[in-house]
Design a protein around this motif. Structure first.
Motif, short mmCIF file in Angstrom:
data_model
loop_
_atom_site.label_atom_id
_atom_site.label_comp_id
_atom_site.label_asym_id
_atom_site.label_seq_id
_atom_site.Cartn_x
_atom_site.Cartn_y
_atom_site.Cartn_z
N ASP A 104 0.72 -1.24 -0.07
CA ASP A 104 -0.01 -0.08 0.10
C ASP A 104 0.81 1.24 -0.25
OD1 ASP A 104 -2.38 1.41 -0.11
OD2 ASP A 104 -2.60 1.50 2.02
N VAL A 105 1.85 1.17 -1.08
CA VAL A 105 2.71 2.41 -1.18
C VAL A 105 2.55 2.99 -2.51
CG1 VAL A 105 4.51 1.97 0.86
CG2 VAL A 105 4.75 1.10 -1.54
N GLU A 106 2.63 4.41 -2.76
CA GLU A 106 2.59 5.02 -4.17
C GLU A 106 3.70 6.11 -4.33
OE1 GLU A 106 -1.44 6.70 -3.88
OE2 GLU A 106 -2.33 4.87 -3.96
N LYS A 107 3.96 6.15 -5.72
CA LYS A 107 4.88 7.10 -5.91
C LYS A 107 4.41 7.88 -7.20
CE LYS A 107 8.52 6.70 -3.15
NZ LYS A 107 9.05 7.63 -2.08
N LYS A 108 4.68 9.04 -7.56
CA LYS A 108 4.42 9.83 -8.54
C LYS A 108 5.56 10.45 -9.27
CE LYS A 108 1.46 13.05 -10.79
NZ LYS A 108 1.12 14.39 -10.69
N TYR A 109 5.92 10.31 -10.56
CA TYR A 109 6.99 10.95 -11.23
C TYR A 109 6.61 11.72 -12.64
CZ TYR A 109 9.58 7.45 -8.62
OH TYR A 109 10.12 6.43 -7.40
#
Length: 139
Positions: free
Chosen positions: A106-111
């Motif tokens: 349940d982890v997210e990243k945006k690039y």
């Protein structure tokens, strides 16, 4: 509204025609998802590549990383580069939003990813170990 780039619905819009008139080149995106300073690849990380046009979102790619944490070749439209590069203003690119989610932790990243004509861009997606350890495993 949300569109998929390769859908007939989007291809019938003026937004598609305008975008493709300007973005007549192609670039390649490779995604590498990992943790522990690139030592441990993360499989099944959900990847979405999109672009916002005003109030509309266009999804260019959706998929998951393989067992090596990789998605090898995502082909994306971009602006053609000038035949002769004499100045930085001769280098064109297109920026996309890359959203990565590891549902297991349940982890997210945006690039923001810049794509150049006839070039393969490698985008590392890194989740620090402490983020994975602090997250609850969703099983």
């Amino acid at each position: 509204m949300t569109y998929y780039f390769d859908s007939d619905e989007f291809r019938r819009t003026g937004m598609y025609k305008n975008f493709m008139n300007i973005h007549d080149g192609t670039g390649i995106l490779k995604v590498e998802a990992s943790t522990a300073s690139l030592a441990y690849p993360l499989s099944d990380v959900e990847i979405e590549v999109s672009k916002i046009f005003g109030e509309d979102k266009v999804i260019f790619y959706e998929g998951k990383t393989n067992e090596s944490g990789i998605i090898e070749s995502i082909i994306l439209p971009t602006r053609k580069i000038s035949k002769e590069i004499e100045d930085v203003s001769d280098i064109f690119y297109t920026t996309y939003d890359l959203f990565a989610k590891d549902s297991k932790y349940d982890v997210e990243k945006k690039y923001d990813v810049s794509i150049f004509d006839d070039i393969k861009v490698i985008q590392p997606v890194t989740f620090p170990v402490d983020e994975l350890n602090n997250g609850e495993i969703n099983e």
